[in-house]
Motif scaffolding. Sequence first.
Motif, short mmCIF file in Angstrom:
data_model
loop_
_atom_site.label_atom_id
_atom_site.label_comp_id
_atom_site.label_asym_id
_atom_site.label_seq_id
_atom_site.Cartn_x
_atom_site.Cartn_y
_atom_site.Cartn_z
N ASN A 1 0.84 -1.20 0.00
CA ASN A 1 0.00 0.00 0.00
C ASN A 1 0.88 1.25 0.00
N ASN A 2 1.91 1.26 0.85
CA ASN A 2 2.83 2.39 0.90
C ASN A 2 3.54 2.58 -0.44
N ALA A 3 3.98 1.47 -1.04
CA ALA A 3 4.71 1.55 -2.31
C ALA A 3 3.83 2.09 -3.42
N MET A 4 2.56 1.68 -3.42
CA MET A 4 1.65 2.19 -4.45
C MET A 4 1.38 3.68 -4.25
N ARG A 5 1.07 4.06 -3.00
CA ARG A 5 0.78 5.47 -2.73
C ARG A 5 2.03 6.34 -2.88
N GLY A 6 3.19 5.78 -2.55
CA GLY A 6 4.43 6.53 -2.67
C GLY A 6 5.08 6.42 -4.03
N ARG A 7 4.45 5.66 -4.92
CA ARG A 7 4.96 5.48 -6.28
C ARG A 7 6.40 4.99 -6.29
N ALA A 8 6.58 3.81 -5.71
CA ALA A 8 7.90 3.18 -5.68
C ALA A 8 7.90 1.98 -6.61
N PRO A 9 8.83 1.91 -7.57
CA PRO A 9 8.89 0.77 -8.49
C PRO A 9 9.55 -0.43 -7.83
N SER B 1 6.88 2.59 -15.55
CA SER B 1 6.11 3.55 -16.34
C SER B 1 5.32 4.45 -15.41
N GLU B 2 5.32 5.75 -15.70
CA GLU B 2 4.60 6.69 -14.84
C GLU B 2 3.09 6.48 -14.92
N PRO B 3 2.39 6.55 -13.78
CA PRO B 3 2.95 6.65 -12.43
C PRO B 3 3.55 5.31 -12.00
N VAL B 4 4.82 5.34 -11.56
CA VAL B 4 5.51 4.11 -11.20
C VAL B 4 4.85 3.47 -9.98
N GLY B 5 5.12 2.17 -9.77
CA GLY B 5 4.51 1.49 -8.64
C GLY B 5 4.90 0.03 -8.59
N PRO B 6 4.40 -0.70 -7.59
CA PRO B 6 4.78 -2.10 -7.40
C PRO B 6 4.05 -3.04 -8.37
N VAL B 7 4.68 -4.18 -8.63
CA VAL B 7 4.10 -5.25 -9.44
C VAL B 7 4.32 -6.57 -8.70
N TYR B 8 3.56 -7.60 -9.09
CA TYR B 8 3.56 -8.85 -8.31
C TYR B 8 3.59 -10.05 -9.26
N LEU B 9 4.55 -10.95 -9.05
CA LEU B 9 4.66 -12.19 -9.81
C LEU B 9 4.67 -13.37 -8.85
N THR B 10 4.13 -14.51 -9.30
CA THR B 10 4.17 -15.73 -8.52
C THR B 10 4.67 -16.87 -9.39
N GLY B 11 5.14 -17.94 -8.74
CA GLY B 11 5.59 -19.12 -9.48
C GLY B 11 5.69 -20.32 -8.56
N ALA B 12 5.16 -21.45 -9.02
CA ALA B 12 5.21 -22.68 -8.23
C ALA B 12 6.61 -23.28 -8.23
N GLY C 1 -4.78 -12.46 -5.78
CA GLY C 1 -5.84 -11.53 -5.41
C GLY C 1 -5.56 -10.80 -4.11
N ILE C 2 -4.64 -11.34 -3.28
CA ILE C 2 -4.31 -10.68 -2.02
C ILE C 2 -3.76 -9.27 -2.27
N LEU C 3 -2.99 -9.11 -3.35
CA LEU C 3 -2.35 -7.82 -3.63
C LEU C 3 -2.92 -7.11 -4.86
N ARG C 4 -3.86 -7.73 -5.54
CA ARG C 4 -4.27 -7.20 -6.84
C ARG C 4 -4.75 -5.75 -6.79
N ASN C 5 -5.39 -5.36 -5.69
CA ASN C 5 -5.89 -3.99 -5.60
C ASN C 5 -4.80 -2.97 -5.30
N TYR C 6 -3.56 -3.43 -5.05
CA TYR C 6 -2.50 -2.52 -4.62
C TYR C 6 -1.26 -2.60 -5.50
#
Length: 269
Positions: free
Chosen positions: A96-104, A170-181, A139-144
Amino acid sequence: MTQRYYTTSTAFLEALAEAGISYIFANLGSDHPGIIEALAQAKADGREDELPKLIICPHETVALSAAHAYAMVTGEPQAVVVHVDSGTQNVGGMVNNAMRGRAPVLVFAGTVPYTQDGELPGSRTEFIQWIQDVRDQRGILRNYVKYDNELRTGRNVKQLVHRALQIARSEPVGPVYLTGAREVMEERIEPYQVDAGNYPPVAPAALTAEVTAEIATALAGARHPLIVTSYLGRGPAAVPSLATPEAPHHPRRMAFSVVRATETPYRPP
């Protein structure tokens, strides 16, 4: 000559390095043997300097907070590795902080294995892997986060990493999430290369000439312009220019009122 030990995890780490990531802030778990083995093999081969450095963190909050801070100071995205659903939940507030603070920041979490009888390397070995098998971990992080995806094969892991980081940067920069088994991350594949230059940040769309002229005319004719700076402070060089009461390119002296986004907004009576 023996075949080089090369897995999805190796390609994943290489892709992070190709994208300019210096550090992986990690809280490791039973879903990360592939990454640990890839790092150990790189060290044995004398290639450890070619991959991001692993920083072990005592808690996921520490990991993402450190990555956030380092990304803000350097302007370059950093990576965080956490443990399945529980580790993902533990970074909730920090994402949440990373999204609001625009941290990649790229957050990667393993998922529980999808085989259970040794059908593939990385198959289930512990009872906890049934308990951690949740319906929708992403889905735990999808909204953020700006983007989420799952690594399903090692043959396109680099493309997915670069695509995720392209969106993160890419602006506005922000977090991304990947998963892998585990089975995917321990998959043996052939070494391959991807041109990271094909995944630059998406350039912002330019204003039309008409809109630009309208804004310039309004500013030039305003007696007391009010500029809401929002995230201007992320570019330190922009602050003195904005605060200068008379700049060379202004046709006449202007008195600017500068308001930070964090200040109490003005409410007319």
